[in-house]
Design a protein around this motif. Structure first.
Motif, PDB file in Angstrom:
ATOM      1  N   LEU A  44     -42.876 -86.815  23.746  1.00  0.00           N
ATOM      2  CA  LEU A  44     -44.099 -86.311  24.369  1.00  0.00           C
ATOM      3  C   LEU A  44     -44.731 -85.228  23.511  1.00  0.00           C
ATOM      4  O   LEU A  44     -44.038 -84.401  22.913  1.00  0.00           O
ATOM      5  CB  LEU A  44     -43.794 -85.736  25.755  1.00  0.00           C
ATOM      6  CG  LEU A  44     -43.326 -86.734  26.808  1.00  0.00           C
ATOM      7  CD1 LEU A  44     -42.907 -86.004  28.072  1.00  0.00           C
ATOM      8  CD2 LEU A  44     -44.419 -87.743  27.113  1.00  0.00           C
ATOM      9  N   ASN A  45     -46.046 -85.238  23.481  1.00  0.00           N
ATOM     10  CA  ASN A  45     -46.810 -84.172  22.857  1.00  0.00           C
ATOM     11  C   ASN A  45     -47.135 -83.181  23.968  1.00  0.00           C
ATOM     12  O   ASN A  45     -47.624 -83.568  25.031  1.00  0.00           O
ATOM     13  CB  ASN A  45     -48.100 -84.726  22.238  1.00  0.00           C
ATOM     14  CG  ASN A  45     -48.836 -83.658  21.464  1.00  0.00           C
ATOM     15  OD1 ASN A  45     -48.335 -83.156  20.469  1.00  0.00           O
ATOM     16  ND2 ASN A  45     -50.022 -83.306  21.928  1.00  0.00           N
ATOM     17  N   ASN A  86     -49.100 -77.526  18.816  1.00  0.00           N
ATOM     18  CA  ASN A  86     -48.527 -78.368  19.866  1.00  0.00           C
ATOM     19  C   ASN A  86     -47.043 -78.578  19.591  1.00  0.00           C
ATOM     20  O   ASN A  86     -46.581 -78.433  18.460  1.00  0.00           O
ATOM     21  CB  ASN A  86     -49.223 -79.735  19.915  1.00  0.00           C
ATOM     22  CG  ASN A  86     -50.644 -79.653  20.448  1.00  0.00           C
ATOM     23  OD1 ASN A  86     -51.087 -78.627  20.930  1.00  0.00           O
ATOM     24  ND2 ASN A  86     -51.358 -80.754  20.334  1.00  0.00           N
ATOM     25  N   THR A 118     -49.323 -82.618  28.819  1.00  0.00           N
ATOM     26  CA  THR A 118     -48.511 -83.608  28.097  1.00  0.00           C
ATOM     27  C   THR A 118     -49.287 -84.899  27.880  1.00  0.00           C
ATOM     28  O   THR A 118     -50.168 -85.256  28.652  1.00  0.00           O
ATOM     29  CB  THR A 118     -47.206 -83.952  28.846  1.00  0.00           C
ATOM     30  OG1 THR A 118     -47.528 -84.510  30.104  1.00  0.00           O
ATOM     31  CG2 THR A 118     -46.329 -82.741  29.014  1.00  0.00           C
ATOM     32  N   SER A 119     -48.926 -85.561  26.807  1.00  0.00           N
ATOM     33  CA  SER A 119     -49.465 -86.887  26.498  1.00  0.00           C
ATOM     34  C   SER A 119     -48.407 -87.622  25.689  1.00  0.00           C
ATOM     35  O   SER A 119     -47.528 -86.996  25.085  1.00  0.00           O
ATOM     36  CB  SER A 119     -50.772 -86.772  25.714  1.00  0.00           C
ATOM     37  OG  SER A 119     -50.572 -86.077  24.501  1.00  0.00           O
ATOM     38  N   PRO A 120     -48.463 -88.946  25.678  1.00  0.00           N
ATOM     39  CA  PRO A 120     -47.496 -89.691  24.861  1.00  0.00           C
ATOM     40  C   PRO A 120     -47.658 -89.289  23.388  1.00  0.00           C
ATOM     41  O   PRO A 120     -48.779 -89.169  22.896  1.00  0.00           O
ATOM     42  CB  PRO A 120     -47.895 -91.151  25.077  1.00  0.00           C
ATOM     43  CG  PRO A 120     -48.676 -91.165  26.350  1.00  0.00           C
ATOM     44  CD  PRO A 120     -49.366 -89.838  26.423  1.00  0.00           C
ATOM     45  N   GLU A 173     -48.011 -95.206  19.765  1.00  0.00           N
ATOM     46  CA  GLU A 173     -47.117 -94.362  20.559  1.00  0.00           C
ATOM     47  C   GLU A 173     -45.684 -94.440  20.047  1.00  0.00           C
ATOM     48  O   GLU A 173     -45.228 -95.500  19.615  1.00  0.00           O
ATOM     49  CB  GLU A 173     -47.158 -94.767  22.026  1.00  0.00           C
ATOM     50  CG  GLU A 173     -48.432 -94.359  22.712  1.00  0.00           C
ATOM     51  CD  GLU A 173     -48.407 -94.615  24.204  1.00  0.00           C
ATOM     52  OE1 GLU A 173     -47.316 -94.812  24.787  1.00  0.00           O
ATOM     53  OE2 GLU A 173     -49.498 -94.612  24.797  1.00  0.00           O
ATOM     54  N   SER A 196     -43.942 -86.589  31.991  1.00  0.00           N
ATOM     55  CA  SER A 196     -45.320 -86.874  31.572  1.00  0.00           C
ATOM     56  C   SER A 196     -46.342 -86.320  32.561  1.00  0.00           C
ATOM     57  O   SER A 196     -47.524 -86.212  32.226  1.00  0.00           O
ATOM     58  CB  SER A 196     -45.531 -88.376  31.410  1.00  0.00           C
ATOM     59  OG  SER A 196     -44.780 -88.860  30.333  1.00  0.00           O
ATOM     60  N   GLN A 197     -45.886 -85.997  33.761  1.00  0.00           N
ATOM     61  CA  GLN A 197     -46.779 -85.430  34.778  1.00  0.00           C
ATOM     62  C   GLN A 197     -46.987 -83.936  34.600  1.00  0.00           C
ATOM     63  O   GLN A 197     -47.843 -83.342  35.259  1.00  0.00           O
ATOM     64  CB  GLN A 197     -46.215 -85.712  36.180  1.00  0.00           C
ATOM     65  CG  GLN A 197     -46.013 -87.189  36.478  1.00  0.00           C
ATOM     66  CD  GLN A 197     -47.288 -87.995  36.298  1.00  0.00           C
ATOM     67  OE1 GLN A 197     -48.336 -87.655  36.829  1.00  0.00           O
ATOM     68  NE2 GLN A 197     -47.202 -89.065  35.513  1.00  0.00           N
ATOM     69  N   ASP A 236     -38.976 -89.554  31.096  1.00  0.00           N
ATOM     70  CA  ASP A 236     -40.316 -89.597  30.506  1.00  0.00           C
ATOM     71  C   ASP A 236     -41.423 -89.651  31.557  1.00  0.00           C
ATOM     72  O   ASP A 236     -42.384 -88.883  31.486  1.00  0.00           O
ATOM     73  CB  ASP A 236     -40.428 -90.785  29.548  1.00  0.00           C
ATOM     74  CG  ASP A 236     -41.716 -90.776  28.759  1.00  0.00           C
ATOM     75  OD1 ASP A 236     -41.728 -90.158  27.682  1.00  0.00           O
ATOM     76  OD2 ASP A 236     -42.710 -91.368  29.222  1.00  0.00           O
ATOM     77  N   GLU A 259     -47.750 -89.732  19.447  1.00  0.00           N
ATOM     78  CA  GLU A 259     -48.174 -90.820  18.580  1.00  0.00           C
ATOM     79  C   GLU A 259     -47.776 -90.550  17.141  1.00  0.00           C
ATOM     80  O   GLU A 259     -47.824 -89.408  16.683  1.00  0.00           O
ATOM     81  CB  GLU A 259     -49.697 -91.002  18.649  1.00  0.00           C
ATOM     82  CG  GLU A 259     -50.198 -91.428  20.000  1.00  0.00           C
ATOM     83  CD  GLU A 259     -51.702 -91.665  20.035  1.00  0.00           C
ATOM     84  OE1 GLU A 259     -52.413 -91.168  19.137  1.00  0.00           O
ATOM     85  OE2 GLU A 259     -52.162 -92.347  20.960  1.00  0.00           O
ATOM     86  N   ALA A 278     -49.315 -79.834  24.731  1.00  0.00           N
ATOM     87  CA  ALA A 278     -50.426 -79.051  24.203  1.00  0.00           C
ATOM     88  C   ALA A 278     -50.067 -77.574  24.090  1.00  0.00           C
ATOM     89  O   ALA A 278     -49.366 -77.019  24.946  1.00  0.00           O
ATOM     90  CB  ALA A 278     -51.651 -79.229  25.095  1.00  0.00           C
TER      91      ALA A 278
END
Length: 135
Positions: free
Chosen positions: A103-104, A68, A87-89, A97, A82-83, A78, A91, A106
């Protein structure tokens, strides 16, 4: 891990999953280096449990052990970014977070260089804004 007198680290053998994760990380790093060959990469360092690529002395992004991407983008972008698929926040640990602009992404959503370049462009935009001289 134990450090014997000779200074060489020893410990449990890595699992197949850990080896695969490192291979995925190295494959992503190789792709990042190729796509960033025209950028002034300062160095690569271990950070956030990943390998960070520093450009102009600032962290651009990180290749995580699972392949990732940890993307460092403009916090103002952001919500929009994020859309994007995969993607995910980001951590720092479970439930912690890192905040807007982290952003992470994948591995499967950056499987082709076009999508990886999309994320690099967003990271580079923030990097350039942070490092260009103020007039």
């Amino acid at each position: 891990l134990l450090r014997p007198a000779g200074g060489i680290m020893s410990g449990p053998k890595s699992t197949a999953r850990e080896r695969q994760g490192r291979q995925e990380q190295e494959a992503l790093l190789a792709r990042l280096r190729k796509l960033l060959e025209d950028e002034p990469i300062s160095r690569e360092i271990s950070m956030f449990g990943a390998r960070a690529i520093m450009v102009r002395g600032k962290m651009l992004c990180c290749a995580r052990k699972d392949g990732n991407l940890l993307a460092h983008i403009d916090p103002a972008a952001d919500a929009e970014m994020s859309q994007q698929p995969g993607t995910s926040p980001a951590e720092m640990g479970p439930g912690r977070e890192m905040g807007p602009g982290w952003l992470n992404v994948a591995a499967d959503s950056i499987a082709d260089d076009h999508r990886l370049q999309f994320w690099l462009d967003a990271c580079l935009a923030l990097n350039r804004a942070q490092t260009q001289p103020q007039s």
